[in-house]
Design a protein around this motif. Structure first.
Motif, PDB file in Angstrom:
ATOM      1  N   ARG A 135    -177.262  18.157  32.270  1.00  8.19           N
ATOM      2  CA  ARG A 135    -176.069  17.327  32.134  1.00  8.19           C
ATOM      3  C   ARG A 135    -174.978  18.155  31.466  1.00  8.19           C
ATOM      4  O   ARG A 135    -175.262  19.179  30.844  1.00  8.19           O
ATOM      5  N   PRO A 136    -173.716  17.702  31.547  1.00  4.75           N
ATOM      6  CA  PRO A 136    -172.607  18.598  31.179  1.00  4.75           C
ATOM      7  C   PRO A 136    -172.257  18.618  29.697  1.00  4.75           C
ATOM      8  O   PRO A 136    -171.250  19.213  29.326  1.00  4.75           O
ATOM      9  N   ARG A 137    -173.074  17.977  28.856  1.00  7.02           N
ATOM     10  CA  ARG A 137    -172.777  17.929  27.432  1.00  7.02           C
ATOM     11  C   ARG A 137    -173.821  18.721  26.656  1.00  7.02           C
ATOM     12  O   ARG A 137    -175.017  18.627  26.917  1.00  7.02           O
ATOM     13  N   PHE A 138    -173.364  19.486  25.705  1.00  9.63           N
ATOM     14  CA  PHE A 138    -174.263  20.178  24.777  1.00  9.63           C
ATOM     15  C   PHE A 138    -174.888  19.174  23.810  1.00  9.63           C
ATOM     16  O   PHE A 138    -174.289  18.153  23.467  1.00  9.63           O
ATOM     17  N   ASP A 139    -176.096  19.502  23.317  1.00 13.57           N
ATOM     18  CA  ASP A 139    -176.694  18.759  22.218  1.00 13.57           C
ATOM     19  C   ASP A 139    -177.528  19.702  21.370  1.00 13.57           C
ATOM     20  O   ASP A 139    -177.906  20.793  21.812  1.00 13.57           O
ATOM     21  N   ASN A 140    -177.802  19.279  20.162  1.00 15.70           N
ATOM     22  CA  ASN A 140    -178.672  20.026  19.261  1.00 15.70           C
ATOM     23  C   ASN A 140    -180.116  19.621  19.484  1.00 15.70           C
ATOM     24  O   ASN A 140    -180.427  18.434  19.600  1.00 15.70           O
ATOM     25  N   LEU A 184    -168.127  25.165  16.999  1.00 15.73           N
ATOM     26  CA  LEU A 184    -167.590  26.173  16.098  1.00 15.73           C
ATOM     27  C   LEU A 184    -166.841  27.258  16.870  1.00 15.73           C
ATOM     28  O   LEU A 184    -165.788  27.743  16.436  1.00 15.73           O
ATOM     29  N   ALA A 185    -167.383  27.615  18.058  1.00 14.14           N
ATOM     30  CA  ALA A 185    -166.765  28.675  18.868  1.00 14.14           C
ATOM     31  C   ALA A 185    -165.610  28.165  19.720  1.00 14.14           C
ATOM     32  O   ALA A 185    -164.887  28.965  20.335  1.00 14.14           O
ATOM     33  N   GLY A 186    -165.434  26.842  19.783  1.00 17.99           N
ATOM     34  CA  GLY A 186    -164.340  26.278  20.578  1.00 17.99           C
ATOM     35  C   GLY A 186    -164.652  26.190  22.060  1.00 17.99           C
ATOM     36  O   GLY A 186    -163.732  26.230  22.885  1.00 17.99           O
ATOM     37  N   PHE A 187    -165.936  26.045  22.419  1.00 13.55           N
ATOM     38  CA  PHE A 187    -166.317  26.045  23.829  1.00 13.55           C
ATOM     39  C   PHE A 187    -166.680  24.662  24.364  1.00 13.55           C
ATOM     40  O   PHE A 187    -167.187  24.548  25.472  1.00 13.55           O
ATOM     41  N   VAL A 188    -166.446  23.619  23.562  1.00  9.09           N
ATOM     42  CA  VAL A 188    -166.508  22.264  24.097  1.00  9.09           C
ATOM     43  C   VAL A 188    -165.083  21.819  24.379  1.00  9.09           C
ATOM     44  O   VAL A 188    -164.123  22.341  23.796  1.00  9.09           O
ATOM     45  N   TYR A 189    -164.938  20.830  25.300  1.00  8.10           N
ATOM     46  CA  TYR A 189    -163.589  20.349  25.580  1.00  8.10           C
ATOM     47  C   TYR A 189    -163.086  19.601  24.347  1.00  8.10           C
ATOM     48  O   TYR A 189    -163.789  18.755  23.802  1.00  8.10           O
ATOM     49  N   PRO A 190    -161.873  19.902  23.890  1.00  4.43           N
ATOM     50  CA  PRO A 190    -161.412  19.365  22.601  1.00  4.43           C
ATOM     51  C   PRO A 190    -161.365  17.837  22.569  1.00  4.43           C
ATOM     52  O   PRO A 190    -160.900  17.190  23.518  1.00  4.43           O
ATOM     53  N   GLU A 191    -161.874  17.284  21.468  1.00  4.52           N
ATOM     54  CA  GLU A 191    -161.748  15.872  21.157  1.00  4.52           C
ATOM     55  C   GLU A 191    -161.406  15.748  19.679  1.00  4.52           C
ATOM     56  O   GLU A 191    -161.580  16.698  18.906  1.00  4.52           O
ATOM     57  N   PRO A 192    -160.913  14.577  19.239  1.00  2.77           N
ATOM     58  CA  PRO A 192    -160.478  14.433  17.840  1.00  2.77           C
ATOM     59  C   PRO A 192    -161.576  14.784  16.839  1.00  2.77           C
ATOM     60  O   PRO A 192    -162.759  14.505  17.064  1.00  2.77           O
ATOM     61  N   ASN A 193    -161.192  15.405  15.765  1.00  4.81           N
ATOM     62  CA  ASN A 193    -162.100  15.734  14.666  1.00  4.81           C
ATOM     63  C   ASN A 193    -163.246  16.639  15.109  1.00  4.81           C
ATOM     64  O   ASN A 193    -164.361  16.536  14.601  1.00  4.81           O
ATOM     65  N   GLU A 203    -168.239  17.197  23.056  1.00  2.64           N
ATOM     66  CA  GLU A 203    -169.593  17.536  23.475  1.00  2.64           C
ATOM     67  C   GLU A 203    -169.625  18.170  24.864  1.00  2.64           C
ATOM     68  O   GLU A 203    -170.557  18.903  25.188  1.00  2.64           O
ATOM     69  N   PHE A 204    -168.617  17.878  25.679  1.00  2.50           N
ATOM     70  CA  PHE A 204    -168.619  18.369  27.047  1.00  2.50           C
ATOM     71  C   PHE A 204    -168.316  19.867  27.075  1.00  2.50           C
ATOM     72  O   PHE A 204    -167.353  20.322  26.450  1.00  2.50           O
ATOM     73  N   VAL A 205    -169.126  20.604  27.804  1.00  8.13           N
ATOM     74  CA  VAL A 205    -168.828  22.012  28.018  1.00  8.13           C
ATOM     75  C   VAL A 205    -167.450  22.106  28.674  1.00  8.13           C
ATOM     76  O   VAL A 205    -167.145  21.381  29.621  1.00  8.13           O
ATOM     77  N   ASN A 206    -166.609  22.982  28.180  1.00  7.46           N
ATOM     78  CA  ASN A 206    -165.279  23.134  28.764  1.00  7.46           C
ATOM     79  C   ASN A 206    -165.383  24.036  29.995  1.00  7.46           C
ATOM     80  O   ASN A 206    -165.084  25.235  29.941  1.00  7.46           O
ATOM     81  N   PHE A 207    -165.819  23.448  31.097  1.00  5.09           N
ATOM     82  CA  PHE A 207    -166.009  24.219  32.325  1.00  5.09           C
ATOM     83  C   PHE A 207    -164.690  24.697  32.924  1.00  5.09           C
ATOM     84  O   PHE A 207    -164.696  25.466  33.891  1.00  5.09           O
ATOM     85  N   PHE A 208    -163.569  24.271  32.373  1.00  2.05           N
ATOM     86  CA  PHE A 208    -162.268  24.768  32.827  1.00  2.05           C
ATOM     87  C   PHE A 208    -161.916  26.104  32.178  1.00  2.05           C
ATOM     88  O   PHE A 208    -160.916  26.721  32.540  1.00  2.05           O
TER      89      PHE A 208
END
Length: 799
Positions: free
Chosen positions: A352-357, A369-378, A382-387
């Protein structure tokens, strides 16, 4: 009661007074060899000439045109062509060799004609408009006009008179039967493209949600609009549907060739468990599953492990991906080794397209931390920024590649619709906001593209990705499947419609969960659905009901025998199917073809949703009624031969056909050349040395047999063989001409078993100018063995 057209058109025109149209022509602002741009009282109209048959129309109200994107359209730089412009007081006229485009000046409206002067398309009610960021256009709906396409729709085939909204997703709400299982709302792979029986198509080049009123409000007007962005559409002239599809897929990308093994049987498994039974999964279950297929001599090539291979994470539950194996999978690498040792061609896993621990990998925390999820508030994304290419590389190196290193060769990319929309498996909706309205429909493309390209490079062979959602251009990252439809009779025919509609929308490599996904199918439904599934473009067997799933031995001895019969038929048909896949790669023609694709001038086929052509010459007629002993079949123009009984039927008529449980009606068009091969338990990369050709005489026909290594990308450098068989018949003779059009892939010791049906006893047979008596003739069937020893050959049968 529907209002009169006069009143409706008055209301439509009145509604436009609150909207901004283009208004009157003012001047030609710019022009070069590929475009003309004009200023109007309220905006700008830009016309780009792509080919003699395809023209792009763009409208801006502020003078700014958006930059070209690469997700939907792959080609913008078209070769220059000859066209001319004439201007008079009232009209601008552009002419290509195939089209005339008239732009009236007061107000600006567009009319498009073919070279005979026939009006193909005409703006009405002031044409293009904008209101509150919503852009649209209105066009005349002609009395004889019908519309097909719009993506993977499960509701209707002919869209005339319908309102359709296109946005990636499915029905929502409870109960599921009017929510998630709502065939009216199913939108897993919408495509903002249609073809008109008037001889043209329109591709609305937008990623925003669109709405299409195809003559519902008024039966002489249709309109389409988007909830944002630019009014940008391509007009594509055919006039026949195959030509329109060829142009459309030249614009949005041809489908690549899948590995030959992708035409074999695909099986999905929950590895011994499913939702609520995760502790019962194991790395031994898939091995035992494939052993059983092999022990029963049921051909199989592809396996994928669905959701329960992985642990569910700490944040997203079952709706996200940890990339960590469940504890019950003690040795995944050994499992993959054992599966490949049983001659499986490819094994994949579900993501699925979302990272989890997980328990060991904290990929969600690290990606944030690396900025590789699509930005959301705070920083809650969770979504991988496939763009983002860097994010894709990080996702591959830190998550996906772990699975590839273990032995996975492809992904099943699920939940592509969850980006900005409520997901199936959780309350997560992902990022929101204005920019997401533009990206929601593009996300499935970026999501499927990433593993398709990464695995292709890693495996050093053709890519394959198995995905549920798509949009315009998804044919480049095949294949897609129709979603999670229950094993109930009411969903069977809608799934067939989905396959017909997506084929009319530029996507050929399509599958469905044969037998249904959820609920336990009754044995009759299972049999009827798997008959259809095994003669679908991709044959995909998968279900979630514990513990029987959709494995054929769980539905009784009769179901097992019939499943095996059709699976073996599919494997024998591989030369025919693989050649059809190549044709799709070249010209966009789908393997599963609604009858309207080939017979667009026959009104009788416009509403037929339970028959289709598989390739050019096999007509498949699934039985979708419980307990049916017969079904009505419509025969289009030409003569048709019953695959099982060899009985002949004339075209342009309806016939009630017997359909015993083990015989789904299949018909062969007269003039067809059907290529088969000896049965194999796996397709792998073997090139058959023997090809069987069943030829149905009494009509002319042609078939191009395609061969290559079945696996590598060398076909892109023309390393393949293409052998064309041309059949000519008259009252005195039957002539079969064999021509090697391409010969870069060498065929060794190839021989052809030729069987020509419906013949009189021949007086003589001449092969390459020399008489032969090395043949048999019985019951109007001629059998002969042919060994090609030259580039071009001919067989002449004199009656």
């Amino acid at each position: 009661m529907r209002l009169s057209n006069f009143i409706l058109n008055f209301l439509l025109t009145a509604s436009l007074t609150a909207q901004t149209t283009l208004g009157d022509f003012q001047s030609i602002e710019s022009r070069d060899s590929k475009h003309i741009q004009m200023k109007t009282a309220e905006g700008y109209l830009r016309i780009e000439i792509c080919t003699p048959d395809m023209v792009r129309f763009r409208t801006s109200w502020n003078g700014n045109f958006e930059p070209n994107e690469s997700y939907m359209v792959t080609k913008y730089d078209w070769e220059e062509i000859n066209w001319d412009l004439k201007e008079s007081t009232d009209v601008l006229e552009l002419n290509t060799s195939h089209l005339t485009i008239e732009v009236t000046k007061n107000p600006v409206q567009i009319t498009i004609k073919d070279q005979s002067g026939k009006v193909l398309s005409k703006d009405v009610n002031f044409g293009n408009y904008i209101t509150n960021k919503q852009v649209g256009t209105q066009k005349e709906l002609f009395a004889d006009e019908h519309f097909f396409g719009f993506g993977e729709r499960m509701d209707f085939l002919d869209r005339r008179g319908k309102i359709t909204n296109l946005s990636v997703g499915r029905g929502e709400g409870l109960p599921h039967i009017v929510g998630a299982y709502n065939v009216l709302e199913a939108n897993y792979s919408p495509v903002p493209f249609f073809m008109s029986t008037r001889g043209y198509g329109i591709f609305f080049h937008t990623s925003f949600e669109t709405s299409w009123d195809m003559g519902h409000t008024a039966n002489d007007v249709y309109r389409f609009e988007a909830k944002g962005g630019e009014l940008d559409y391509y007009f594509i002239y055919g006039p026949d549907f195959p030509s329109i599809l060829n142009h459309y897929t030249s614009l949005t990308g041809k489908s690549p060739l899948l590995p030959k093994s992708a035409l074999g049987l695909h099986v999905g498994t929950y590895s011994g468990g499913t939702w609520g039974y995760e502790e019962m999964t194991s790395d031994q279950y898939p091995i035992k599953l494939v052993k059983k297929f092999r022990a029963l001599n049921i051909p199989i090539d592809i396996l994928h492990l669905d959701s329960t291979w992985r642990i569910f994470g700490k944040n997203g539950g079952s709706g996200a991906t940890t990339f960590e194996w469940r504890e019950t999978f003690e040795n995944p690498e050994a499992m993959f080794d054992s599966l490949y040792a049983q001659d499986l061609s490819m094994v994949g896993v579900h993501v699925r397209p979302r990272f989890d621990n997980g328990n060991k990998l904290d990929l969600l925390d690290k990606a944030r931390l690396a900025g590789f999820v699509y930005p959301e508030p705070n920083n809650s994304g969770e979504f991988v920024n496939f763009f983002n290419e860097e994010a894709v590389n990080w996702w591959w190196e830190n998550g996906a590649k772990r699975l590839a290193d273990a032995g996975a060769m492809f992904f099943k990319t699920d939940e592509g619709s969850a980006f900005g929309r409520k997901a199936n498996e959780s309350d997560k909706t992902g990022p929101q906001g204005e920019e997401i309205k533009r990206l929601h429909n593009l996300f499935p493309l970026a999501y499927a593209k990433a593993p398709y390209e990464k695995f292709e490079n890693y495996n050093n062979q053709r890519g394959m990705n198995h995905t549920r959602e798509g949009y315009a251009g998804i044919q480049r990252y095949p294949f897609i499947f129709a979603g999670d439809w229950p094993s109930e009779w009411q969903y069977f025919e809608p799934v067939i419609k989905a396959g017909l509609n997506i084929g009319l929308s530029g996507v050929s490599n399509w599958a469905h969960c044969m037998g249904g996904f959820e609920h336990v199918a009754d044995p009759e439904l299972y049999i009827r659905w798997t008959q259809f599934g095994l003669l679908s473009p991709i044959a995909h067997l998968f279900g979630m009901e514990h513990p029987n799933y959709k494995e054929p031995w769980n539905y009784g001895e009769e179901a097992l025998a019939i499943f095996k019969k059709y699976d073996e038929l599919r494997y024998r048909l591989n030369p025919y199917l693989y050649s059809a896949m190549y044709q799709n790669h070249i010209n966009g023609s789908p393997l599963m073809r609604a009858l309207v694709l080939d017979y667009q001038n026959d009104n009788n086929v416009y509403t037929i949703t339970d028959q289709y052509l598989l390739g050019n010459d096999l007509m498949v007629c699934p039985v979708t009624t419980k307990g049916a002993q017969t079904r009505v079949v419509y025969f289009p123009e030409g003569n048709w031969i019953n695959f099982w009984t060899k009985e002949k039927y004339e075209g342009k008529q309806y016939v009630n056909i017997l359909c015993p449980l083990d015989e789904m009606p299949i018909f062969i068009k007269e003039g067809a050349i059907i290529a088969t091969q000896p049965l194999e338990q796996t397709l792998g990369v073997k090139t058959p040395t023997t090809i069987n050709l069943d030829i149905y005489a009494n009509a002319n026909g042609k078939f191009a047999l395609y061969d290559d290594d079945g696996k590598s990308l060398k076909y892109q450098q023309e390393n393949f063989s293409l052998t064309t068989f041309s059949l000519s018949t008259n009252s005195n003779s039957v002539v079969l001409a064999i021509t090697s059009e391409r010969n870069n892939y060498k065929l060794k010791n190839r021989k052809y078993n030729i069987k020509i049906h419906s013949l009189k006893e021949p007086k003589s047979i001449i092969i390459d100018g020399k008489p032969t008596d090395n043949f048999t003739f019985k019951n109007e069937v001629l059998n002969l063995l042919f060994f090609p020893n030259k580039k071009d050959s001919s067989i002449v049968i004199n009656n």
